[in-house]
Design a protein around this motif. Structure first.
Motif, PDB file in Angstrom:
ATOM      1  N   LEU A  90       0.837  -1.190   0.000  1.00 51.09           N
ATOM      2  CA  LEU A  90       0.000   0.000   0.000  1.00 51.09           C
ATOM      3  C   LEU A  90       0.881   1.253   0.000  1.00 51.09           C
ATOM      4  CD1 LEU A  90      -2.702  -1.023   2.633  1.00 51.09           C
ATOM      5  CD2 LEU A  90      -2.977  -0.937   0.148  1.00 51.09           C
ATOM      6  N   LEU A  91       0.474   2.266  -0.789  1.00 54.83           N
ATOM      7  CA  LEU A  91       1.230   3.515  -0.870  1.00 54.83           C
ATOM      8  C   LEU A  91       0.538   4.652  -0.124  1.00 54.83           C
ATOM      9  CD1 LEU A  91       2.344   3.450  -4.626  1.00 54.83           C
ATOM     10  CD2 LEU A  91       3.533   2.574  -2.609  1.00 54.83           C
ATOM     11  N   TYR A  92      -0.684   5.002  -0.554  1.00 58.95           N
ATOM     12  CA  TYR A  92      -1.431   6.073   0.103  1.00 58.95           C
ATOM     13  C   TYR A  92      -2.878   6.011  -0.363  1.00 58.95           C
ATOM     14  CZ  TYR A  92       0.059   8.201  -4.342  1.00 58.95           C
ATOM     15  OH  TYR A  92       0.339   8.430  -5.672  1.00 58.95           O
ATOM     16  N   PRO A  93      -3.814   6.517   0.450  1.00 58.07           N
ATOM     17  CA  PRO A  93      -5.224   6.482   0.066  1.00 58.07           C
ATOM     18  C   PRO A  93      -5.518   7.449  -1.075  1.00 58.07           C
ATOM     19  CG  PRO A  93      -4.952   7.652   2.133  1.00 58.07           C
ATOM     20  CD  PRO A  93      -3.613   7.084   1.800  1.00 58.07           C
ATOM     21  N   GLY A 165      10.606  11.565   8.350  1.00 55.80           N
ATOM     22  CA  GLY A 165      11.801  12.393   8.417  1.00 55.80           C
ATOM     23  C   GLY A 165      12.152  13.056   7.101  1.00 55.80           C
ATOM     24  N   GLU A 166      11.291  12.911   6.080  1.00 52.44           N
ATOM     25  CA  GLU A 166      11.492  13.495   4.752  1.00 52.44           C
ATOM     26  C   GLU A 166      12.829  13.072   4.138  1.00 52.44           C
ATOM     27  OE1 GLU A 166      10.891  17.722   4.905  1.00 52.44           O
ATOM     28  OE2 GLU A 166       8.714  17.509   5.137  1.00 52.44           O
ATOM     29  N   THR A 167      13.209  11.809   4.381  1.00 56.58           N
ATOM     30  CA  THR A 167      14.443  11.277   3.807  1.00 56.58           C
ATOM     31  C   THR A 167      14.293  11.123   2.304  1.00 56.58           C
ATOM     32  OG1 THR A 167      14.815  10.020   5.849  1.00 56.58           O
ATOM     33  CG2 THR A 167      16.115   9.397   3.914  1.00 56.58           C
ATOM     34  N   LEU A 168      15.265  11.630   1.552  1.00 47.33           N
ATOM     35  CA  LEU A 168      15.218  11.512   0.095  1.00 47.33           C
ATOM     36  C   LEU A 168      15.255  10.042  -0.303  1.00 47.33           C
ATOM     37  CD1 LEU A 168      17.732  14.328  -0.919  1.00 47.33           C
ATOM     38  CD2 LEU A 168      15.228  14.424  -0.995  1.00 47.33           C
ATOM     39  N   PRO A 169      14.528   9.658  -1.350  1.00 51.20           N
ATOM     40  CA  PRO A 169      14.503   8.245  -1.776  1.00 51.20           C
ATOM     41  C   PRO A 169      15.883   7.647  -2.003  1.00 51.20           C
ATOM     42  CG  PRO A 169      12.795   9.471  -2.909  1.00 51.20           C
ATOM     43  CD  PRO A 169      13.606  10.482  -2.148  1.00 51.20           C
ATOM     44  N   GLU A 170      16.806   8.432  -2.579  1.00 55.77           N
ATOM     45  CA  GLU A 170      18.143   7.903  -2.860  1.00 55.77           C
ATOM     46  C   GLU A 170      18.965   7.689  -1.595  1.00 55.77           C
ATOM     47  OE1 GLU A 170      18.274  12.375  -4.008  1.00 55.77           O
ATOM     48  OE2 GLU A 170      16.844  10.699  -4.057  1.00 55.77           O
ATOM     49  N   ASN A 171      18.502   8.213  -0.469  1.00 61.93           N
ATOM     50  CA  ASN A 171      19.231   8.062   0.796  1.00 61.93           C
ATOM     51  C   ASN A 171      18.628   6.997   1.708  1.00 61.93           C
ATOM     52  OD1 ASN A 171      20.966  10.130   0.035  1.00 61.93           O
ATOM     53  ND2 ASN A 171      19.739  11.716   1.042  1.00 61.93           N
ATOM     54  N   VAL A 172      17.621   6.302   1.229  1.00 60.52           N
ATOM     55  CA  VAL A 172      16.980   5.255   2.029  1.00 60.52           C
ATOM     56  C   VAL A 172      17.698   3.929   1.770  1.00 60.52           C
ATOM     57  CG1 VAL A 172      14.858   3.995   2.507  1.00 60.52           C
ATOM     58  CG2 VAL A 172      14.768   6.445   1.984  1.00 60.52           C
ATOM     59  N   HIS A 173      18.402   3.435   2.787  1.00 59.86           N
ATOM     60  CA  HIS A 173      19.139   2.173   2.671  1.00 59.86           C
ATOM     61  C   HIS A 173      19.018   1.400   3.979  1.00 59.86           C
ATOM     62  CE1 HIS A 173      21.098   3.667  -0.994  1.00 59.86           C
ATOM     63  NE2 HIS A 173      21.339   4.787  -0.338  1.00 59.86           N
ATOM     64  N   PHE A 174      18.633   0.136   3.909  1.00 60.52           N
ATOM     65  CA  PHE A 174      18.693  -0.747   5.062  1.00 60.52           C
ATOM     66  C   PHE A 174      18.589  -2.187   4.585  1.00 60.52           C
ATOM     67  CE2 PHE A 174      14.404   1.118   4.826  1.00 60.52           C
ATOM     68  CZ  PHE A 174      13.628   0.000   4.565  1.00 60.52           C
ATOM     69  N   PRO A 175      19.098  -3.140   5.361  1.00 58.19           N
ATOM     70  CA  PRO A 175      19.124  -4.549   4.937  1.00 58.19           C
ATOM     71  C   PRO A 175      17.716  -5.082   4.651  1.00 58.19           C
ATOM     72  CG  PRO A 175      20.528  -4.210   6.851  1.00 58.19           C
ATOM     73  CD  PRO A 175      19.758  -2.940   6.665  1.00 58.19           C
ATOM     74  N   GLY A 176      17.618  -5.841   3.576  1.00 54.11           N
ATOM     75  CA  GLY A 176      16.350  -6.496   3.243  1.00 54.11           C
ATOM     76  C   GLY A 176      15.435  -5.684   2.370  1.00 54.11           C
ATOM     77  N   TYR A 185       8.481   3.501  -1.969  1.00 55.31           N
ATOM     78  CA  TYR A 185       8.827   4.655  -1.138  1.00 55.31           C
ATOM     79  C   TYR A 185       8.916   5.918  -1.985  1.00 55.31           C
ATOM     80  CZ  TYR A 185      11.284   7.759   2.057  1.00 55.31           C
ATOM     81  OH  TYR A 185      11.619   8.833   2.848  1.00 55.31           O
ATOM     82  N   ASP A 186       9.540   5.808  -3.150  1.00 56.70           N
ATOM     83  CA  ASP A 186       9.688   6.966  -4.035  1.00 56.70           C
ATOM     84  C   ASP A 186       8.322   7.522  -4.427  1.00 56.70           C
ATOM     85  OD1 ASP A 186      10.615   8.888  -5.745  1.00 56.70           O
ATOM     86  OD2 ASP A 186      11.579   7.536  -7.138  1.00 56.70           O
ATOM     87  N   LEU A 187       7.389   6.635  -4.788  1.00 55.72           N
ATOM     88  CA  LEU A 187       6.049   7.076  -5.186  1.00 55.72           C
ATOM     89  C   LEU A 187       5.327   7.766  -4.027  1.00 55.72           C
ATOM     90  CD1 LEU A 187       4.940   3.956  -7.272  1.00 55.72           C
ATOM     91  CD2 LEU A 187       5.386   6.248  -8.163  1.00 55.72           C
ATOM     92  N   ALA A 188       5.460   7.191  -2.828  1.00 59.21           N
ATOM     93  CA  ALA A 188       4.811   7.803  -1.661  1.00 59.21           C
ATOM     94  C   ALA A 188       5.480   9.126  -1.305  1.00 59.21           C
ATOM     95  CB  ALA A 188       4.864   6.844  -0.474  1.00 59.21           C
ATOM     96  N   GLN A 190       6.884  11.237  -3.245  1.00 55.91           N
ATOM     97  CA  GLN A 190       6.509  12.278  -4.207  1.00 55.91           C
ATOM     98  C   GLN A 190       5.234  13.013  -3.794  1.00 55.91           C
ATOM     99  OE1 GLN A 190       6.336  10.769  -8.249  1.00 55.91           O
ATOM    100  NE2 GLN A 190       8.233   9.616  -7.964  1.00 55.91           N
ATOM    101  N   GLN A 191       4.418  12.406  -2.943  1.00 55.09           N
ATOM    102  CA  GLN A 191       3.172  13.042  -2.521  1.00 55.09           C
ATOM    103  C   GLN A 191       3.341  13.905  -1.270  1.00 55.09           C
ATOM    104  OE1 GLN A 191       0.676  12.702  -4.691  1.00 55.09           O
ATOM    105  NE2 GLN A 191       2.199  11.479  -5.792  1.00 55.09           N
ATOM    106  N   THR A 192       4.519  13.844  -0.651  1.00 63.00           N
ATOM    107  CA  THR A 192       4.761  14.688   0.522  1.00 63.00           C
ATOM    108  C   THR A 192       5.056  16.119   0.076  1.00 63.00           C
ATOM    109  OG1 THR A 192       7.156  14.252   0.550  1.00 63.00           O
ATOM    110  CG2 THR A 192       5.729  12.702   1.737  1.00 63.00           C
ATOM    111  N   ASP A 193       5.021  17.047   1.024  1.00 61.56           N
ATOM    112  CA  ASP A 193       5.338  18.443   0.698  1.00 61.56           C
ATOM    113  C   ASP A 193       6.754  18.554   0.136  1.00 61.56           C
ATOM    114  OD1 ASP A 193       2.852  19.205   1.544  1.00 61.56           O
ATOM    115  OD2 ASP A 193       3.508  19.829   3.539  1.00 61.56           O
ATOM    116  N   ALA A 194       7.703  17.834   0.751  1.00 59.26           N
ATOM    117  CA  ALA A 194       9.083  17.877   0.274  1.00 59.26           C
ATOM    118  C   ALA A 194       9.194  17.322  -1.143  1.00 59.26           C
ATOM    119  CB  ALA A 194       9.990  17.080   1.221  1.00 59.26           C
ATOM    120  N   GLY A 195       8.469  16.245  -1.397  1.00 56.08           N
ATOM    121  CA  GLY A 195       8.496  15.650  -2.726  1.00 56.08           C
ATOM    122  C   GLY A 195       7.895  16.562  -3.779  1.00 56.08           C
ATOM    123  N   GLN A 196       6.810  17.234  -3.431  1.00 53.34           N
ATOM    124  CA  GLN A 196       6.175  18.153  -4.362  1.00 53.34           C
ATOM    125  C   GLN A 196       7.100  19.331  -4.682  1.00 53.34           C
ATOM    126  OE1 GLN A 196       3.157  17.937  -5.941  1.00 53.34           O
ATOM    127  NE2 GLN A 196       2.840  15.894  -5.085  1.00 53.34           N
TER     128      GLN A 196
END
Length: 297
Positions: A90-93, A165-176, A185-188, A190-196
């Protein structure tokens, strides 16, 4: 050769039986419900008109079907069992009980359904952002079935924390973390204020830095036509509006639409219908299916 009169009489008899028949169907708020009689699809408006959920319907006339009861769990399960299952995140309603979701496995989605893309999932009764679900595709839409018990809840938590935390998609890294979860995550994001804000800045840079180019009308027409045909639509006409194409096209059932399409990557600037501000989630190819499903959501 079949006798046309006998065939029409048979269909008329089947239609007459329809008014004495109860049928199970899912319904999106403000949408329609469908029943199949003699291999023909009949579409009804539900009564009450704002009904949303699973219902047992009985036709009142050839346009309206009344909700007379709720289906039992075995009936609901049996209906969904006739449709193809798919695992999604799920991404967003979008509206009401409809959410946008993204495939858990792009390769599997591509092999089974022809393409991997964001999908509107209707009647989502449980679950939240980035949670895995099982959905069923068919009956004119994609329908929620249950939470995906195989999904890792820890990844859901981490993605939500990154988004808060408005982390940029390219900075999201974790195991698994899978490529599909990164796309989700990128699609979701993009709908935040920071993404817009970032998208707006990117578009402004593209306009400033875009070199003059010579337009090959035939090449552009072929590109638009191919994108629409892959989605099941047909190009009627298009016009150059500077930064975007104004595209006139028809769905597979002949409905005509006009949409504004970005010249760079054929993403949707304005679909021509209300998509609750989600127009840029789709490209020209996927827009065809979204608009054909618009009655359902």
């Amino acid at each position: 050769m079949a006798d046309i009169r006998k065939l029409l009489q048979q269909i008329a008899k089947e239609e007459a039986k329809l008014y004495d028949t109860e049928f199970i169907a899912p319904c999106v708020g403000g949408g329609t419900v469908r029943a199949v009689v003699a291999n023909l699809i009949y579409t009804f408006q539900p009564q009450p008109r704002d009904f949303e959920g699973w219902g047992i319907f009985q036709p009142i006339n050839d346009r309206v079907a009344e909700v007379i009861d709720e289906p039992s769990l075995p009936q609901w399960v049996e209906y969904l069992g006739l449709l193809k299952s798919v695992r999604l995140n799920l991404l967003y309603p979008l509206r009401g009980q409809t959410w946008l979701a993204y495939p858990v496995n792009e390769s599997d989605m591509q092999q089974r359904f022809g393409e991997a893309k964001p999908l509107p999932v209707h009647l989502v009764s449980e679950g939240g952002q980035f949670e895995g679900i099982i959905a069923r595709i068919g009956g004119g839409g994609c329908w929620f079935e249950a939470r995906d018990r195989r999904a890792d809840p820890q990844i859901t938590v981490q993605l939500r924390e990154c988004l808060r935390g408005e982390t940029l998609p390219e900075n999201v890294h974790f195991p698994g973390m899978t490529p599909e979860q990164r796309t989700a995550y990128d699609l979701a994001w993009q709908q935040t204020d920071a993404g817009q804000r970032r998208q707006q800045q990117r578009r402004q840079r593209q306009v400033r830095n875009r070199p003059p180019r010579r337009i090959n009308t035939r090449s552009e027409e072929r590109q638009l036509q191919e994108a629409l045909q892959q989605g099941g639509g047909e190009l009627q006409d298009f016009r150059d509006r500077g930064d975007f194409w104004q595209v006139e096209w028809t769905t597979s059932n002949g409905e005509r639409h006009t949409s504004a399409i970005d010249k760079n990557d054929l993403t949707v600037i304005s679909s021509g219908i209300c998509l609750s501000g989600r127009d840029r989630d789709f490209d020209l190819q996927s827009l065809v299916g979204v608009i054909e499903q618009s009655d359902e959501w």
